[in-house]
Design an enzyme around this catalytic site. Structure first.
Site, PDB file in Angstrom:
ATOM      1  N   CYS A 103       2.901 -20.137 -23.833  1.00  0.00           N
ATOM      2  CA  CYS A 103       1.992 -19.004 -23.997  1.00  0.00           C
ATOM      3  C   CYS A 103       2.383 -18.289 -25.290  1.00  0.00           C
ATOM      4  O   CYS A 103       3.485 -17.764 -25.408  1.00  0.00           O
ATOM      5  CB  CYS A 103       2.116 -18.086 -22.781  1.00  0.00           C
ATOM      6  SG  CYS A 103       1.019 -16.668 -22.859  1.00  0.00           S
ATOM      7  N   CYS A 110      -1.994  -4.857 -29.812  1.00  0.00           N
ATOM      8  CA  CYS A 110      -3.410  -5.251 -29.794  1.00  0.00           C
ATOM      9  C   CYS A 110      -4.247  -3.994 -29.910  1.00  0.00           C
ATOM     10  O   CYS A 110      -3.924  -2.968 -29.311  1.00  0.00           O
ATOM     11  CB  CYS A 110      -3.746  -5.982 -28.492  1.00  0.00           C
ATOM     12  SG  CYS A 110      -5.480  -6.519 -28.413  1.00  0.00           S
ATOM     13  N   CYS A 114      -7.584  -2.705 -23.684  1.00  0.00           N
ATOM     14  CA  CYS A 114      -7.954  -2.938 -22.289  1.00  0.00           C
ATOM     15  C   CYS A 114      -7.005  -2.103 -21.436  1.00  0.00           C
ATOM     16  O   CYS A 114      -5.796  -2.082 -21.682  1.00  0.00           O
ATOM     17  CB  CYS A 114      -7.850  -4.421 -21.938  1.00  0.00           C
ATOM     18  SG  CYS A 114      -8.913  -5.427 -22.996  1.00  0.00           S
ATOM     19  N   CYS A 117      -3.692  -3.555 -19.546  1.00  0.00           N
ATOM     20  CA  CYS A 117      -2.841  -4.486 -20.297  1.00  0.00           C
ATOM     21  C   CYS A 117      -1.751  -3.731 -21.043  1.00  0.00           C
ATOM     22  O   CYS A 117      -2.050  -2.791 -21.797  1.00  0.00           O
ATOM     23  CB  CYS A 117      -3.714  -5.266 -21.278  1.00  0.00           C
ATOM     24  SG  CYS A 117      -2.771  -6.271 -22.439  1.00  0.00           S
ATOM     25  N   SER A 201      -7.717 -17.746 -25.471  1.00  0.00           N
ATOM     26  CA  SER A 201      -8.258 -16.730 -24.568  1.00  0.00           C
ATOM     27  C   SER A 201      -8.713 -15.532 -25.389  1.00  0.00           C
ATOM     28  O   SER A 201      -7.957 -15.010 -26.209  1.00  0.00           O
ATOM     29  CB  SER A 201      -7.171 -16.296 -23.584  1.00  0.00           C
ATOM     30  OG  SER A 201      -7.632 -15.206 -22.791  1.00  0.00           O
ATOM     31  N   CYS A 343       1.554 -12.528 -16.978  1.00  0.00           N
ATOM     32  CA  CYS A 343       0.390 -12.093 -17.756  1.00  0.00           C
ATOM     33  C   CYS A 343       0.343 -10.582 -17.863  1.00  0.00           C
ATOM     34  O   CYS A 343       0.481  -9.891 -16.860  1.00  0.00           O
ATOM     35  CB  CYS A 343      -0.920 -12.444 -17.055  1.00  0.00           C
ATOM     36  SG  CYS A 343      -1.198 -14.146 -16.833  1.00  0.00           S
TER      37      CYS A 343
HETATM   38  N1  SAH Z   1      -6.291 -10.886 -25.885  1.00  0.00           N
HETATM   39  C1  SAH Z   1      -6.621 -12.069 -25.193  1.00  0.00           C
HETATM   40  C2  SAH Z   1      -5.437 -12.929 -24.820  1.00  0.00           C
HETATM   41  C3  SAH Z   1      -4.184 -12.247 -24.322  1.00  0.00           C
HETATM   42  S1  SAH Z   1      -4.153 -11.574 -22.714  1.00  0.00           S
HETATM   43  C4  SAH Z   1      -7.445 -11.771 -23.973  1.00  0.00           C
HETATM   44  O1  SAH Z   1      -7.551 -10.595 -23.607  1.00  0.00           O
HETATM   45  O2  SAH Z   1      -8.042 -12.700 -23.424  1.00  0.00           O
HETATM   46  C5  SAH Z   1      -4.139 -12.970 -21.604  1.00  0.00           C
HETATM   47  C6  SAH Z   1      -4.774 -12.632 -20.240  1.00  0.00           C
HETATM   48  O3  SAH Z   1      -3.943 -11.750 -19.464  1.00  0.00           O
HETATM   49  C7  SAH Z   1      -6.107 -11.940 -20.390  1.00  0.00           C
HETATM   50  O4  SAH Z   1      -7.053 -12.457 -19.489  1.00  0.00           O
HETATM   51  C8  SAH Z   1      -5.744 -10.523 -20.029  1.00  0.00           C
HETATM   52  O5  SAH Z   1      -6.858  -9.778 -19.676  1.00  0.00           O
HETATM   53  C9  SAH Z   1      -4.759 -10.730 -18.920  1.00  0.00           C
HETATM   54  N2  SAH Z   1      -3.981  -9.531 -18.601  1.00  0.00           N
HETATM   55  C10 SAH Z   1      -3.710  -8.476 -19.391  1.00  0.00           C
HETATM   56  N3  SAH Z   1      -2.962  -7.568 -18.740  1.00  0.00           N
HETATM   57  C11 SAH Z   1      -2.756  -8.042 -17.496  1.00  0.00           C
HETATM   58  C12 SAH Z   1      -2.022  -7.575 -16.356  1.00  0.00           C
HETATM   59  N4  SAH Z   1      -1.353  -6.428 -16.390  1.00  0.00           N
HETATM   60  N5  SAH Z   1      -2.023  -8.348 -15.246  1.00  0.00           N
HETATM   61  C13 SAH Z   1      -2.669  -9.521 -15.233  1.00  0.00           C
HETATM   62  N6  SAH Z   1      -3.356 -10.033 -16.277  1.00  0.00           N
HETATM   63  C14 SAH Z   1      -3.408  -9.294 -17.398  1.00  0.00           C
HETATM   64 FE1  SF4 Z   2      -5.694  -7.038 -26.186  1.00  0.00          FE
HETATM   65 FE2  SF4 Z   2      -6.138  -9.070 -24.471  1.00  0.00          FE
HETATM   66 FE3  SF4 Z   2      -4.548  -6.990 -23.791  1.00  0.00          FE
HETATM   67 FE4  SF4 Z   2      -7.193  -6.634 -24.027  1.00  0.00          FE
HETATM   68  S1  SF4 Z   2      -6.129  -7.952 -22.535  1.00  0.00           S
HETATM   69  S2  SF4 Z   2      -5.604  -5.272 -24.843  1.00  0.00           S
HETATM   70  S3  SF4 Z   2      -7.673  -7.991 -25.740  1.00  0.00           S
HETATM   71  S4  SF4 Z   2      -4.156  -8.481 -25.398  1.00  0.00           S
END
Ligand code: SAH
Ligand code: SF4
Length: 368
Positions: A103, A110, A114, A117, A201, A343
């Site tokens: 990964c 970022c 979101c 995250c 992703s 994740c």
């Molecule tokens: N920025 C990209 C890739 C990195 S995040 C994206 O958002 O797709 C990889 C995955 O982990 C994404 O689906 C994201 O939404 C998810 N993710 C982020 N924070 C998380 C959390 N706290 N628990 C579970 N999944 C999470």
């Molecule tokens: Fe960035 Fe992906 Fe996290 Fe959203 S989920 S803040 S796009 S790393």
């Protein structure tokens, strides 16, 4: 000094031409750098001594530095890798019986915010260079090979067979560097991964998705997380710019060129936020024209996130509803939780320019 880890094979060929050398040298050099992990030109025995000396005078091969390595009880490995003096990023290796998945991060922090995250919570610091993105594969590959009893390990623990661009950052927001790094992953003289085994992703940067299908079509995962614009506008704020209708159309266009005939929709399960039966019904209607699979991700908590993971029973109900509608659904197994490698838990060490980590983030609850 030029860091040759920044170059794809074709860029390396251009570089050789620019210094009056034959372009085919690029293939040899790619193999030395990426397959044999050699960083010292003097060890590259099939390259003429004069050229080795010329390279040593003006170029270098510098992978990013490993700051820490943590190994989880379940075999997951997490490396904290130095991006520069103040920032670090994280890279995670997830061994399974038949495959080993790396990964990879694409940015320090970022910008997309979101709400669930931890990377997004820190704000954006900078894009990673190619050498720092492919450098994560280089470093992981070398470290895995150096492990005790390496030859005895099952295949999935020994080698990187899959790469997912799912670490820190939004890969399509660092487009050129991510595409070059993925080209090196696919290059037979480097890592030789098939397009089906490299997954990008994205949270849904529509114009960049259209470019990607032309420039470097790899398997695509889209972070959906909400079945309607009202909710997605809040939890995945980039939705305000590229709403669901446009995102679904972009997925359809991508599939024309994609190496797989489906898009993977990632859906983080947030208790009481996006996990009700009504949400499942909306989701089924939303994707009806997009061949897809679902990957439900149990929310991984981090300090002061303001969210809880959905109850196991609720996740099963949600999954069963999607399956009854004919979808393939997997629930992502949480790996490496004990070393904060799951994740959304990747935090690295980021110079926080936003102070967002210190702001109070309210619990999101949106009624449709
Ligand atoms: N920025 C990209 C890739 C990195 S995040 C994206 O958002 O797709 C990889 C995955 O982990 C994404 O689906 C994201 O939404 C998810 N993710 C982020 N924070 C998380 C959390 N706290 N628990 C579970 N999944 C999470
Ligand atoms: Fe960035 Fe992906 Fe996290 Fe959203 S989920 S803040 S796009 S790393």
């Amino acid at each position: 000094m030029i860091n040759l880890l920044n170059f794809s094979q074709s860029q390396l060929a251009d570089y050789f031409v620019s210094i009056g050398e034959k372009p085919f040298r690029a293939k040899q050099l790619m193999r030395w750098i990426h397959q044999f992990g050699v960083t010292d030109f003097s060890q590259m025995t099939d390259i003429a001594k004069a050229l080795r000396e010329k390279l040593a005078a003006e170029a270098e091969i510098v992978p990013p530095a490993v700051q820490t390595e943590k190994i989880s009880d379940d075999g997951t490995v997490k490396w904290l890798i130095g991006a520069d003096a103040v920032n670090s990023i994280e890279t995670v290796f997830i061994p399974e019986a038949d495959r080993g998945t790396l990964c990879v991060s694409s940015q320090v922090g970022c910008a997309l915010e979101c709400t669930f995250c931890s990377t997004g919570r820190q704000g954006f610091n900078r894009n990673l260079q190619v050498s720092e993105i492919i450098g994560q594969v280089w470093v992981a590959n070398q470290r895995l090979k150096q492990r005790d009893g390496y030859d005895m390990l099952p295949a999935g623990e020994r080698m990187i067979s899959n790469v997912v661009m799912m670490g820190m950052g939004e890969p399509l927001a660092n487009y050129d560097n991510v595409v070059t790094a993925m080209q090196i992953m696919l290059d037979d003289s480097a890592y030789g991964l098939s397009r089906r085994r490299v997954t990008l992703s994205t949270s849904g940067l529509v114009p960049a998705m259209d470019r990607l299908k032309e420039d470097c079509p790899v398997a695509l995962a889209v972070s959906l997380h909400a079945p309607n614009d009202a909710l997605r506008d809040v939890i995945v704020p980039i939705n305000r710019k590229y709403p669901l209708k446009e995102l679904m159309a972009a997925c359809q266009r991508y599939l024309v060129k994609a190496p797989r005939d489906f898009v993977t929709f990632e859906y983080v399960m947030l208790d009481g936020v996006n996990d009700t039966e009504e949400h499942a019904r909306q989701l089924i209607a939303l994707v009806k024209n997009v061949p897809c699979k679902f990957n439900l991700i149990p929310f991984n908590p981090f300090p002061s996130s303001g969210y809880d993971c959905s109850k196991p029973h609720q996740i099963r109900v949600f999954r069963d509803m999607l399956m009854s509608a004919g979808h393939v659904v997997t629930i992502r197994k949480t790996r490496g939780e004990d070393i904060d490698a799951a994740c959304g838990q990747l935090a690295g060490k980021v110079l926080d320019k936003t102070r967002r980590t210190q702001k109070h983030v309210p619990i999101v609850s949106v009624n449709e």
